[in-house]
Design a protein around this motif. Sequence first.
Motif, PDB file in Angstrom:
ATOM      1  N   CYS A 175      -5.575  12.912   5.857  1.00 33.44           N
ATOM      2  CA  CYS A 175      -4.328  12.084   6.186  1.00 33.44           C
ATOM      3  C   CYS A 175      -4.075  12.286   7.792  1.00 33.44           C
ATOM      4  O   CYS A 175      -4.706  13.145   8.602  1.00 33.44           O
ATOM      5  N   ARG A 182       0.991   5.314   3.365  1.00 29.54           N
ATOM      6  CA  ARG A 182       0.253   4.219   3.170  1.00 29.54           C
ATOM      7  C   ARG A 182      -1.182   4.221   3.386  1.00 29.54           C
ATOM      8  O   ARG A 182      -1.522   5.151   4.182  1.00 29.54           O
ATOM      9  N   LEU A 183      -1.969   3.582   2.897  1.00 32.32           N
ATOM     10  CA  LEU A 183      -3.524   3.529   3.168  1.00 32.32           C
ATOM     11  C   LEU A 183      -3.776   2.808   4.233  1.00 32.32           C
ATOM     12  O   LEU A 183      -3.304   1.638   4.255  1.00 32.32           O
ATOM     13  N   ASP A 184      -4.991   3.471   5.079  1.00 32.39           N
ATOM     14  CA  ASP A 184      -5.533   2.758   6.122  1.00 32.39           C
ATOM     15  C   ASP A 184      -6.894   3.041   6.092  1.00 32.39           C
ATOM     16  O   ASP A 184      -7.292   4.026   6.008  1.00 32.39           O
ATOM     17  N   GLN A 185      -7.627   1.807   6.419  1.00 38.27           N
ATOM     18  CA  GLN A 185      -8.938   1.851   6.442  1.00 38.27           C
ATOM     19  C   GLN A 185      -9.478   1.697   8.112  1.00 38.27           C
ATOM     20  O   GLN A 185      -9.121   0.550   8.600  1.00 38.27           O
ATOM     21  N   ARG A 186     -10.219   2.444   8.473  1.00 37.88           N
ATOM     22  CA  ARG A 186     -10.780   2.282   9.655  1.00 37.88           C
ATOM     23  C   ARG A 186     -12.122   2.255   9.739  1.00 37.88           C
ATOM     24  O   ARG A 186     -12.978   2.698   8.781  1.00 37.88           O
ATOM     25  N   VAL A 200      -1.777   7.277   6.017  1.00 32.91           N
ATOM     26  CA  VAL A 200      -0.868   7.448   7.132  1.00 32.91           C
ATOM     27  C   VAL A 200       0.383   7.942   6.611  1.00 32.91           C
ATOM     28  O   VAL A 200       1.264   7.357   5.810  1.00 32.91           O
ATOM     29  N   VAL A 212     -10.976   5.499   4.619  1.00 37.72           N
ATOM     30  CA  VAL A 212      -9.789   5.322   4.061  1.00 37.72           C
ATOM     31  C   VAL A 212      -9.029   6.800   4.251  1.00 37.72           C
ATOM     32  O   VAL A 212      -9.312   7.826   3.823  1.00 37.72           O
ATOM     33  N   GLU A 213      -7.809   6.659   4.662  1.00 34.73           N
ATOM     34  CA  GLU A 213      -6.935   7.719   5.023  1.00 34.73           C
ATOM     35  C   GLU A 213      -5.306   7.331   4.461  1.00 34.73           C
ATOM     36  O   GLU A 213      -5.028   6.240   4.709  1.00 34.73           O
ATOM     37  N   GLU A 273       4.233   9.065   5.792  1.00 35.57           N
ATOM     38  CA  GLU A 273       5.423   8.712   6.089  1.00 35.57           C
ATOM     39  C   GLU A 273       6.487   9.480   5.515  1.00 35.57           C
ATOM     40  O   GLU A 273       7.603   9.565   5.876  1.00 35.57           O
ATOM     41  N   SER A 298       0.871  -1.188  -0.029  1.00 34.53           N
ATOM     42  CA  SER A 298      -0.035   0.093  -0.171  1.00 34.53           C
ATOM     43  C   SER A 298       0.910   1.225   0.160  1.00 34.53           C
ATOM     44  O   SER A 298       1.679   1.570   0.917  1.00 34.53           O
ATOM     45  N   SER A 329     -17.141   3.812   7.653  1.00 37.96           N
ATOM     46  CA  SER A 329     -15.612   3.516   7.439  1.00 37.96           C
ATOM     47  C   SER A 329     -14.900   4.668   6.631  1.00 37.96           C
ATOM     48  O   SER A 329     -15.662   5.419   6.004  1.00 37.96           O
TER      49      SER A 329
END
Length: 151
Positions: free
Chosen positions: A55, A80-84, A101, A98-99, A103, A5, A96
Amino acid sequence: MRGFSKAIITGNLTRDPELRSTPNGASVCSFSVAVNRTYRDASGEQKEDVSFIDCSAWGKLGEMISQYAKKGTGVLVSGRLDQRSWEDKTTGSKRSRVEIVVEDFNFTGARDNGGNGSNNFGTSSAADASAPSDIPDDIPDGEIDLSDVPF
């Protein structure tokens, strides 16, 4: 097989970054980036569209972003993409998001950012942003004789 990701976006902050601390003391900075794109529709007419990307940046990186960035600042963000996922307490429905994270983070100078168009606050420089790693250590002190330059 392991997944991969990676997201890279460039745009402008839609609001001032918000810095918070978790109960265990970790810093997290939340912000949103407006990403514009231009395209031609089926009739050939030029159209514009904007996406708003959430972000989050953790630790020192998040602290630096909240200190130096503000609404309208041009940025290049990678991470990286992260889904909560969570359940909405008022409606009981599942939600839900998607954001990215973050780096790595750079000011692009696309809007008013105090002239910081080349600052890089990525993970490699987050520990010590005052000492960029791309400056050679062997530069002599004093004046440079321009006749020594080979071009």
